[in-house]
Design a protein around this motif. Structure first.
Motif, PDB file in Angstrom:
ATOM      1  N   LEU A 129       0.961  -1.243   0.024  1.00  0.00           N
ATOM      2  CA  LEU A 129      -0.024   0.068  -0.057  1.00  0.00           C
ATOM      3  C   LEU A 129       0.852   1.403   0.158  1.00  0.00           C
ATOM      4  N   ILE A 130       0.874   1.989  -0.943  1.00  0.00           N
ATOM      5  CA  ILE A 130       1.687   3.288  -1.052  1.00  0.00           C
ATOM      6  C   ILE A 130       1.375   4.549  -0.128  1.00  0.00           C
ATOM      7  N   ALA A 131       1.899   5.038   0.608  1.00  0.00           N
ATOM      8  CA  ALA A 131       1.452   6.067   1.492  1.00  0.00           C
ATOM      9  C   ALA A 131       2.718   7.169   1.148  1.00  0.00           C
ATOM     10  N   GLN A 132       2.055   8.411   1.593  1.00  0.00           N
ATOM     11  CA  GLN A 132       2.571   9.615   1.734  1.00  0.00           C
ATOM     12  C   GLN A 132       3.006   9.928   2.941  1.00  0.00           C
ATOM     13  N   VAL A 133       4.359  10.412   3.188  1.00  0.00           N
ATOM     14  CA  VAL A 133       4.986  10.873   4.344  1.00  0.00           C
ATOM     15  C   VAL A 133       4.426  12.219   4.638  1.00  0.00           C
ATOM     16  N   VAL A 134       3.712  12.471   5.636  1.00  0.00           N
ATOM     17  CA  VAL A 134       3.083  13.902   6.102  1.00  0.00           C
ATOM     18  C   VAL A 134       3.838  14.579   7.112  1.00  0.00           C
ATOM     19  N   ALA A 135       4.756  13.876   7.803  1.00  0.00           N
ATOM     20  CA  ALA A 135       5.311  14.454   8.853  1.00  0.00           C
ATOM     21  C   ALA A 135       6.415  13.474   9.506  1.00  0.00           C
ATOM     22  N   VAL A 136       7.563  14.227  10.098  1.00  0.00           N
ATOM     23  CA  VAL A 136       8.693  13.467  10.691  1.00  0.00           C
ATOM     24  C   VAL A 136       8.823  14.357  12.054  1.00  0.00           C
ATOM     25  N   ILE A 188       7.495   8.491  12.180  1.00  0.00           N
ATOM     26  CA  ILE A 188       7.297   9.206  10.743  1.00  0.00           C
ATOM     27  C   ILE A 188       5.696   8.937  10.758  1.00  0.00           C
ATOM     28  N   ARG A 189       5.103   9.918  10.309  1.00  0.00           N
ATOM     29  CA  ARG A 189       3.648  10.004  10.240  1.00  0.00           C
ATOM     30  C   ARG A 189       3.321   9.803   8.761  1.00  0.00           C
ATOM     31  N   ILE A 190       2.137   8.845   8.391  1.00  0.00           N
ATOM     32  CA  ILE A 190       1.803   8.454   7.036  1.00  0.00           C
ATOM     33  C   ILE A 190       0.391   8.658   6.923  1.00  0.00           C
ATOM     34  N   ASN A 191      -0.139   8.960   5.781  1.00  0.00           N
ATOM     35  CA  ASN A 191      -1.611   9.223   5.533  1.00  0.00           C
ATOM     36  C   ASN A 191      -2.342   8.032   4.982  1.00  0.00           C
ATOM     37  N   LEU A 192      -1.914   6.893   5.728  1.00  0.00           N
ATOM     38  CA  LEU A 192      -2.895   5.601   5.703  1.00  0.00           C
ATOM     39  C   LEU A 192      -2.980   5.180   7.077  1.00  0.00           C
ATOM     40  N   ARG A 230       1.453   2.745  15.820  1.00  0.00           N
ATOM     41  CA  ARG A 230       0.310   3.410  16.045  1.00  0.00           C
ATOM     42  C   ARG A 230      -0.467   3.636  15.040  1.00  0.00           C
ATOM     43  N   VAL A 231      -1.715   3.199  15.232  1.00  0.00           N
ATOM     44  CA  VAL A 231      -2.864   3.111  13.995  1.00  0.00           C
ATOM     45  C   VAL A 231      -3.979   4.163  14.332  1.00  0.00           C
ATOM     46  N   ASP A 232      -4.238   5.337  13.741  1.00  0.00           N
ATOM     47  CA  ASP A 232      -5.567   6.006  13.652  1.00  0.00           C
ATOM     48  C   ASP A 232      -6.480   5.686  12.570  1.00  0.00           C
ATOM     49  N   PRO A 233      -7.803   6.268  12.542  1.00  0.00           N
ATOM     50  CA  PRO A 233      -8.527   6.143  11.441  1.00  0.00           C
ATOM     51  C   PRO A 233      -7.864   6.370  10.025  1.00  0.00           C
ATOM     52  N   PHE A 234      -7.042   7.518   9.993  1.00  0.00           N
ATOM     53  CA  PHE A 234      -6.775   7.930   8.541  1.00  0.00           C
ATOM     54  C   PHE A 234      -5.223   8.143   8.602  1.00  0.00           C
ATOM     55  N   PHE A 235      -4.589   8.315   9.603  1.00  0.00           N
ATOM     56  CA  PHE A 235      -3.040   8.293   9.696  1.00  0.00           C
ATOM     57  C   PHE A 235      -2.484   7.158  10.491  1.00  0.00           C
ATOM     58  N   SER A 236      -1.088   6.992  10.339  1.00  0.00           N
ATOM     59  CA  SER A 236      -0.475   5.948  11.414  1.00  0.00           C
ATOM     60  C   SER A 236       0.819   6.480  11.672  1.00  0.00           C
ATOM     61  N   SER A 237       1.384   5.908  12.548  1.00  0.00           N
ATOM     62  CA  SER A 237       2.770   6.434  12.907  1.00  0.00           C
ATOM     63  C   SER A 237       3.661   5.218  12.644  1.00  0.00           C
ATOM     64  N   VAL A 238       4.945   5.637  12.409  1.00  0.00           N
ATOM     65  CA  VAL A 238       6.004   4.588  12.212  1.00  0.00           C
ATOM     66  C   VAL A 238       7.186   4.782  12.792  1.00  0.00           C
ATOM     67  N   MET A 239       7.616   3.831  13.438  1.00  0.00           N
ATOM     68  CA  MET A 239       9.117   3.711  14.109  1.00  0.00           C
ATOM     69  C   MET A 239      10.120   3.341  13.086  1.00  0.00           C
ATOM     70  N   PRO A 240      11.102   4.377  12.917  1.00  0.00           N
ATOM     71  CA  PRO A 240      12.192   3.715  12.054  1.00  0.00           C
ATOM     72  C   PRO A 240      12.975   2.615  12.704  1.00  0.00           C
TER      73      PRO A 240
END
Length: 290
Positions: A118-125, A134-138, A162-172
């Motif tokens: 699933l391709i996602a855009q990085v919206v924040a770091v 890292i915050r992504i828009n999925l 961490r998973v929210d309805p429309f965004f998720s957090s990624v630990m590098p």
């Protein structure tokens, strides 16, 4: 009075006949009345023609300047449109190349394992040293779950924490180490030597920007330049995802095992698009022993 008028008319007629006589004669030379008339008309003509010429030239120049202004305005509009289209074209070309690389990546990975990407855009770091995420828009609405692996077309990035309805957090992976999340250590092997090589990527040196791979057997064929990939052991990180390249190997603690220094394949300073890997069976923990 009547006789005087007749006399004047006769004189005028005689002069007229004399003038005609002069004009009927040799035409190689002009008569003095003709010379006088031409000189007089030429004198007045030059004084009348010069201002008229200046005025005519000024009007022509003004008309030409108006045409030049219109042409310049059209050229400026065309240049602006060209610059806009050029930027748009270059952006589209860059995007196309990126998508082509990503498509090749996904097709290559699909040929190895039955994963969905699933391709996602990085919206924040986050710049917080204690929470570098890292915050992504999925999010959950897109099927994202905890502990899903995130990658780029170059290599491994990290885990969804961490998973929210429309965004998720990624630990590098630069934060997945023994002191923080010991159950998420990366079981790794050498590409092309999966049956012979095994180790654990368990630390990251922020000063050097290198990963550390430990618990390598003394008989392991790992060497400088080898490509390190996930082994799939532990049921957290799917098999076959590129981690990085071996820079060097060293003898580990007590001389019983070896360690390796690895340059990460993913560029963590320029993350714009990533992939979330969906696997058929995703476990939270597992045995990571060889």
């Amino acid at each position: 009075m009547r006789n005087r008028r007749m006399f004047v008319l006769m004189i005028v007629f005689i002069l007229f006949v004399a003038v005609m006589g002069f004009t009927i004669g040799d035409r190689k030379k002009l008569t003095w009345p003709e010379n006088f008339a031409l000189d007089t008309s030429g004198f007045f003509q030059q004084w009348l023609y010069r201002p008229a010429g200046y005025v005519s030239g000024l009007v022509h120049d003004l008309s030409h300047m108006r045409e030049v202004y219109k042409e310049n305005e059209q050229l400026r509009i065309a240049a602006a449109a060209y610059a806009r289209d050029s930027i748009k074209y270059n952006s589209m070309e860059t995007k196309l190349k990126t998508l082509e690389e990503e498509l090749k990546f996904t097709e290559r990975q699909k040929s190895l394992d039955n994963y969905n990407y699933l391709i996602a855009q990085v919206v924040a770091v986050s710049t917080d040293p204690y929470d570098e995420t890292i915050r992504i828009n999925l999010g959950s609405k897109d099927g994202i779950k905890l502990n899903m692996v995130v990658v780029t077309n170059k290599g491994l990035v990290g885990l969804v924490t961490r998973v929210d309805p429309f965004f998720s957090s990624v630990m590098p992976i630069t934060k997945l180490n023994v002191n923080s999340i010991d159950t998420k250590l990366i079981a790794a092997t050498v590409f092309g030597k999966e049956s012979e090589s095994f180790g654990i990527v368990d630390n990251y040196d922020a000063e050097t920007g290198k990963l550390s791979m430990s618990k390598i057997s003394e008989h392991d064929p790992i060497k400088k330049g080898d490509t390190i990939i996930t082994s799939g052991k532990g049921n957290v990180f799917p098999r076959g995802i590129v981690i990085g390249t071996v820079d060097s190997t060293q003898v580990g603690d007590f001389g019983l095992t070896y360690t390796a220094t690895i340059t990460p394949a993913a560029d963590f300073n320029h993350l714009t698009e990533v992939f979330v890997v969906q696997t058929p069976d995703l476990g939270d923990t597992g045995d990571i022993s060889p």
